[in-house]
Enzyme design. Sequence first.
Site, PDB file in Angstrom:
ATOM      1  N   LYS A  77       0.809  -1.229   0.000  1.00  0.00           N
ATOM      2  CA  LYS A  77       0.000   0.000   0.000  1.00  0.00           C
ATOM      3  C   LYS A  77       0.838   1.273   0.000  1.00  0.00           C
ATOM      4  O   LYS A  77       0.351   2.328  -0.363  1.00  0.00           O
ATOM      5  CB  LYS A  77      -0.955   0.003   1.190  1.00  0.00           C
ATOM      6  CG  LYS A  77      -2.045  -1.051   1.053  1.00  0.00           C
ATOM      7  CD  LYS A  77      -3.402  -0.420   1.029  1.00  0.00           C
ATOM      8  CE  LYS A  77      -4.528  -1.386   0.734  1.00  0.00           C
ATOM      9  NZ  LYS A  77      -4.442  -2.677   1.428  1.00  0.00           N
ATOM     10  N   SER A 108      -8.669  -0.101   6.919  1.00  0.00           N
ATOM     11  CA  SER A 108      -8.621  -1.113   7.967  1.00  0.00           C
ATOM     12  C   SER A 108      -7.183  -1.342   8.404  1.00  0.00           C
ATOM     13  O   SER A 108      -6.910  -2.239   9.178  1.00  0.00           O
ATOM     14  CB  SER A 108      -9.241  -2.413   7.465  1.00  0.00           C
ATOM     15  OG  SER A 108      -8.565  -2.846   6.319  1.00  0.00           O
ATOM     16  N   GLU A 136      -9.818 -14.139  -3.505  1.00  0.00           N
ATOM     17  CA  GLU A 136     -10.574 -13.557  -2.385  1.00  0.00           C
ATOM     18  C   GLU A 136     -10.815 -14.610  -1.316  1.00  0.00           C
ATOM     19  O   GLU A 136     -10.791 -15.806  -1.598  1.00  0.00           O
ATOM     20  CB  GLU A 136     -11.973 -13.132  -2.873  1.00  0.00           C
ATOM     21  CG  GLU A 136     -12.003 -11.884  -3.686  1.00  0.00           C
ATOM     22  CD  GLU A 136     -13.430 -11.552  -4.091  1.00  0.00           C
ATOM     23  OE1 GLU A 136     -13.804 -10.385  -3.971  1.00  0.00           O
ATOM     24  OE2 GLU A 136     -14.175 -12.450  -4.538  1.00  0.00           O
ATOM     25  N   GLY A 146     -15.956 -13.678   1.443  1.00  0.00           N
ATOM     26  CA  GLY A 146     -16.034 -12.307   0.930  1.00  0.00           C
ATOM     27  C   GLY A 146     -15.812 -12.288  -0.564  1.00  0.00           C
ATOM     28  O   GLY A 146     -14.917 -11.630  -1.075  1.00  0.00           O
ATOM     29  N   ASP A 186     -17.291 -10.973  -3.094  1.00  0.00           N
ATOM     30  CA  ASP A 186     -18.017  -9.945  -3.849  1.00  0.00           C
ATOM     31  C   ASP A 186     -17.372  -9.683  -5.209  1.00  0.00           C
ATOM     32  O   ASP A 186     -18.065  -9.424  -6.193  1.00  0.00           O
ATOM     33  CB  ASP A 186     -18.084  -8.649  -3.044  1.00  0.00           C
ATOM     34  CG  ASP A 186     -16.712  -8.140  -2.681  1.00  0.00           C
ATOM     35  OD1 ASP A 186     -16.083  -8.735  -1.796  1.00  0.00           O
ATOM     36  OD2 ASP A 186     -16.239  -7.171  -3.305  1.00  0.00           O
ATOM     37  N   SER A 218       1.080  -9.785  -0.429  1.00  0.00           N
ATOM     38  CA  SER A 218       0.732  -8.368  -0.324  1.00  0.00           C
ATOM     39  C   SER A 218       1.217  -7.686   0.949  1.00  0.00           C
ATOM     40  O   SER A 218       1.444  -6.481   0.950  1.00  0.00           O
ATOM     41  CB  SER A 218      -0.778  -8.201  -0.460  1.00  0.00           C
ATOM     42  OG  SER A 218      -1.442  -9.019   0.486  1.00  0.00           O
TER      43      SER A 218
HETATM   44  C1  PLP Z   1      -5.172  -3.730   1.134  1.00  0.00           C
HETATM   45  C2  PLP Z   1      -4.599  -5.070   1.149  1.00  0.00           C
HETATM   46  C3  PLP Z   1      -5.033  -6.055   0.268  1.00  0.00           C
HETATM   47  C4  PLP Z   1      -6.148  -5.817  -0.732  1.00  0.00           C
HETATM   48  O1  PLP Z   1      -5.761  -4.831  -1.658  1.00  0.00           O
HETATM   49  P1  PLP Z   1      -6.840  -4.092  -2.561  1.00  0.00           P
HETATM   50  O2  PLP Z   1      -6.044  -3.142  -3.364  1.00  0.00           O
HETATM   51  O3  PLP Z   1      -7.807  -3.411  -1.650  1.00  0.00           O
HETATM   52  O4  PLP Z   1      -7.520  -5.139  -3.363  1.00  0.00           O
HETATM   53  C5  PLP Z   1      -4.415  -7.286   0.287  1.00  0.00           C
HETATM   54  N1  PLP Z   1      -3.425  -7.546   1.168  1.00  0.00           N
HETATM   55  C6  PLP Z   1      -2.981  -6.638   2.044  1.00  0.00           C
HETATM   56  C7  PLP Z   1      -1.890  -7.007   2.965  1.00  0.00           C
HETATM   57  C8  PLP Z   1      -3.545  -5.356   2.064  1.00  0.00           C
HETATM   58  O5  PLP Z   1      -3.092  -4.457   2.929  1.00  0.00           O
END
Ligand code: PLP
Length: 318
Positions: free
Chosen positions: A51, A76, A202, A206, A208, A302
């Site tokens: 992010k 979140s 997903e 969840g 969606d 991520s």
């Molecule tokens: C925000 C986040 C996601 C999901 O990312 P999106 O861009 O909202 O789809 C997945 N993994 C982690 C660790 C995140 O912080």
Amino acid sequence: MLTYADIEQAAQRILGAAHRTPVLTSRTADQRSGAQLFFKCENFQRIGAFKFRGAYNALARFTEDQRRAGVVTFSSGNHAQAIALSASLLGIRSAIIMPHDAPALKVAATKGYGGEVIIYDRYKEDREEIGRRLAQERGMTLIPPYDHPDVIAGQGTAAKELFDEVGPLDVLLVCLGGGGLLAGSALAARALSPGCKVIGVEPELGNDGQQSLRKGEVVHIGVPDTIADGAKVTHVGDHNFDVIKRDVDDIVTVSDAQLVDAMKFFAERMKMIVEPTGCLGAAAALNGIVPVEGKKVGILISGGNVDLAAFARFVGAA
Ligand SMILES: *Cc1c(COP(=O)(O)O)cnc(C)c1O
């Protein structure tokens, strides 16, 4: 409509501010999946998740006036830290709206990066509404966690780095919450590896995004009950869905038990702490949910932000 050029520009903007994260491999993971897996490890990114890329890209584009008034966002967790850190690096004030049940680690880290934290009730209040109100009252610019072109372009730089490093892939597995990472990754894949199947993953509870792709329009659900807190969103973003419906091949789901299994795998075999949401892509490959045998597969890990007590509970249960 966003294009790959936006991702290239984002890559220039975040150069020197974001880490170029490592791409790791594991023979054990390859044996278990029958594929060649390349893990792009955004758990080693600044603030512990991808992010930072989107947040920094968005804030680096602020005008002088926007910089002076500051930035507001809702998140979140990881986007909150990303905005708070990017804002302090760029000398911008930040206000962050976080849910009452956000992990303590994420709240503490956000404050530590210099963000002003405003808590709301996930089940009773609308964070987007609170964000808009603050933006109006204080003249701050709202940068949402996923539904914004500059955020999507920034997130796409992770997949760009992956393709730059390992070349074309057969399959790219991407964690999906609101769709910032997935939309950005799909744009990068279409330009750098046109034959690559881009698949969003997903939590089962969840789905969606999966429903939306099948229906051809954004489907809203209730707040999903899953350990993947980064994917506890009720719908994908509009900007995100424009790209997803054009450039994403499929969206699949994994169970919370499969996420825990992947967390254990990363800890035990690859010596990495990965948060539940960060395990979505790997869980799909390791459990045969996406056919990957004999293929060259990219997996975006991520993030790695998880309370140690929660981590111990997840991996400690036999
Ligand atoms: C925000 C986040 C996601 C999901 O990312 P999106 O861009 O909202 O789809 C997945 N993994 C982690 C660790 C995140 O912080």
